[in-house]
Design an enzyme around this catalytic site. Structure first.
Site, mmCIF file in Angstrom:
data_model
loop_
_atom_site.group_PDB
_atom_site.id
_atom_site.type_symbol
_atom_site.label_atom_id
_atom_site.label_comp_id
_atom_site.label_asym_id
_atom_site.label_seq_id
_atom_site.Cartn_x
_atom_site.Cartn_y
_atom_site.Cartn_z
ATOM 1 C CD GLU A 285 -2.836 0.977 2.503
ATOM 2 O OE1 GLU A 285 -3.811 1.748 2.566
ATOM 3 O OE2 GLU A 285 -2.572 0.137 3.394
ATOM 4 C CB SER A 322 -2.601 1.416 6.520
ATOM 5 O OG SER A 322 -2.712 0.117 5.980
ATOM 6 C CE LYS A 361 -4.611 -5.414 18.750
ATOM 7 N NZ LYS A 361 -4.603 -5.127 17.297
ATOM 8 C CD GLU A 364 -8.383 -4.508 15.997
ATOM 9 O OE1 GLU A 364 -7.858 -3.849 15.082
ATOM 10 O OE2 GLU A 364 -7.737 -5.311 16.710
ATOM 11 C CD GLU A 369 -14.513 -1.407 11.509
ATOM 12 O OE1 GLU A 369 -13.488 -1.374 12.210
ATOM 13 O OE2 GLU A 369 -15.653 -1.114 11.963
ATOM 14 C CB CYS A 507 2.253 -4.151 21.726
ATOM 15 S SG CYS A 507 1.360 -3.620 20.241
#
Length: 588
Positions: A285, A322, A361, A364, A369, A507
């Protein structure tokens, strides 16, 4: 210019420290530990709890050592009857407004309040209030708050306001009614919380905890109709050992894999493999935008906390973000497509569990989506490092005695590039390893892009790749991210590629990582030690570039087609959109 040195005595021990040092830090340099509760270095230094008080010769009252600076000739006493009595009385008063169900509290083994009571010799609480009911707030997908256990230390609010610059929690009301909450006492689900969980690791008690999903995992493991697959994130292997008393930064990958197998998972794969796919897709990308004129800078999308912050606070940057899913979501997508096909299993019968350093997370995995075209959500349950440790402990395993195991091969082979994803700058470095070879059309011997390493909040570098200057930046912690965003908006900063991580240090310092006392967090470089362990593993790996991974090559050849192609885009990419913010014109 060298700092002026100050000479003083602490408990009659001569001490020499730089000017500006606090009494607390000076005492530590002399091997004297002064107890603290509200203090968290560089986060919350307000002297509010008065647990750290000391006697200073000439002072009219006891002084809070965490904020009191040293001076020439100062005489400090830290353990007199007067000091001990004051600390004990203060702690008793704090405990009088704290619900003490210690045996059933999720924080019982890591509670700083309980440990402090033991250290100060509190064997009874004269003012105990045994009738305090729970005051739970459970609307957030990642967190449970119980204000009946809150001691108003303000470490969580300082972390949210000062380090993350989100500021969705603060102290409401006054006097005995004072409590931590959102503006107008709204639920966390109604405000701009980005689910990073930094408030949880800052909290000294059980007032804040992650939403515990271990029961769901055990139910799936006990269900014979379900095929349960697990994958740990890169950073978990260098932090999980801390939950079992191992030194900070110990790499326990082999023991972790064995533990996961023994818990009963049908397949133990590695999210590191998916991180290699992330580099292939994100690198492609970036190259496409660089060569075809797409929106630059390209900004990484691995951190769900950053994504939510961007959607709420900087939606004008969404075209730059991204479209790649995070490694966690790519992992689930590959398990419920490629692996399901190879194993001949209906994706709807597969339960994917991830083990993450991150409470965001949990948010998420439920984002709409992310849903795949076959109707499945890529990941069903996301556990934190702490929750995995809880499962291992409850199963009766002696973790430090476990033999080293190996990941199952289909999605268990990875490269050094994916390992360093766990540290700030790691995603950027991993991408540069692959992008540099694609741009130059040959092997690039320089594998270590050290300028984007380290725990500095904002790191920037420029690299000459195939005659082209590529300007990159890596920032972690949302206060640092905001500085970069402000620079992009006013034109003072210009980059081609940016890595943003919501948690300071990346993280390895996520909101789901092992809990430590303020003493350890203040005076031990947790993030640095954990990052070093990841870079050490990277150095020892036979493959250090994502495009060298044979599993990656095989799956692209057999299933996905080329990186960035139609099928890869369908499975491994998604779209992020602006999210409604709490503040509106009517309620500012």
């Amino acid at each position: 210019m060298e700092k002026k040195m100050v000479h003083l005595t602490i408990d009659r021990i001569p001490v020499t420290v730089p000017e500006g040092t606090t009494v607390l830090e000076a005492a530590r340099s002399a091997g004297i530990k002064i107890p603290t509760l509200c203090f968290l270095k560089d986060v919350n230094e307000i002297g509010a709890c008065r647990i750290c008080v000391v006697e200073v010769k000439g002072a009219r009252s006891l002084m809070a050592s965490c904020v009191y600076p040293v001076s020439e000739g100062m005489e400090v006493l830290t353990n007199t009857p007067k000091v001990r009595h004051s600390r004990q009385l203060t702690l008793e008063l704090i405990l009088s407004n704290h619900r003490m169900d210690c045996l059933t509290c999720s924080r019982n083994a890591h509670c700083e309040l309980r440990q402090l009571a033991a250290d100060l010799g509190i064997d009874a609480v004269r003012y105990a209030n045994d009738k305090l009911p729970p005051r739970l707030e459970t609307t957030a997908l990642h967190l449970v708050r119980d204000n009946s256990k809150c001691i108003l230390c303000r470490r969580c609010t300082s972390m949210c306001r000062k380090i993350q610059e989100v500021g969705v929690i603060g102290c409401n009301d006054r006097g005995f009614s004072t409590h931590v909450g959102c503006a107008f006492d709204r639920d966390l689900s109604e405000v701009d919380c980005i689910s990073c969980g930094q408030c949880i690791v800052a909290c000294p008690t059980g007032a804040l905890a992650e939403q515990d999903n271990t029961a769901q995992v055990m139910a799936a493991l006990m269900d014979p109709s379900k095929h349960v697959v697990v994958g740990p994130a890169p950073s978990v292997r260098v932090t999980l050992g801390e939950c079992f008393g191992l030194p900070v930064g110990t790499n326990v990958e082999g023991k972790m894999v064995t533990a996961l197998h023994r818990l009963g998972f049908d397949k133990v794969f590695d999210v590191d493999s998916a991180a290699d796919f992330t580099i292939m897709e994100e690198g492609t990308e970036f190259l496409h935008r660089l060569e075809k004129g797409g929106p630059l800078p390209l900004i990484t999308s691995c951190s769900p906390g950053w994504i939510r912050y961007c959607e709420q606070h900087a939606p004008e940057l969404l075209p730059n973000v991204s479209t790649c899913k995070s490694p966690q979501q790519m992992f689930g997508s590959l398990v419920k497509s490629y692996y399901a096909q190879q194993a001949g299993i209906d994706p709807k019968d597969i339960v994917v569990v991830s083990v993450m350093p991150c409470t965001a997370k949990k948010y998420e995995v439920q984002r709409p989506e992310q849903r795949m075209s076959n109707g499945c959500m890529p990941v069903d349950i996301s556990l934190t490092t702490r929750e995995l440790a809880r499962l291992i402990t409850q199963s009766g395993m002696m973790f430090d005695h476990l033999p080293d195991g190996e990941f199952d091969p289909l999605l268990g082979i990875s490269t050094g590039a994916s390992v360093i994803f766990g540290a700030t700058g790691g995603v950027m470095e991993a991408a540069l390893r692959t992008v540099s070879e694609i741009l130059t059309g040959g092997e690039v011997k320089m594998v270590e892009f050290t300028q984007v390493r380290g725990m500095k909040g904002v790191k920037e570098a420029s690299y000459e790749l195939a005659g082209r200057t590529v300007r990159v930046c890596a920032a972690s912690g949302l206060s640092n991210v905001k500085k970069v965003i402000d620079g992009l908006k006013d034109g003072s900063l210009q980059y081609d590629f940016i890595e943003f991580m919501a948690c300071p240090g990346g993280c390895i310092n996520g909101g789901g990582q092992p809990l430590h006392s303020s003493d350890t967090r203040s005076f031990t470089d947790l993030a640095g030690l954990r990052a070093k362990a990841l870079y050490d593993q990277d150095k020892e790996m036979p493959m250090r570039k994502s495009h060298e991974n044979p599993v990656v090559k095989k799956i692209y050849d057999e299933y996905l087609g080329e990186p960035g192609g139609r099928r890869a885009h369908q499975l491994l990419h998604c779209t992020y959109v602006p999210q409604k913010r709490y503040r509106t014109e009517n309620n500012i």
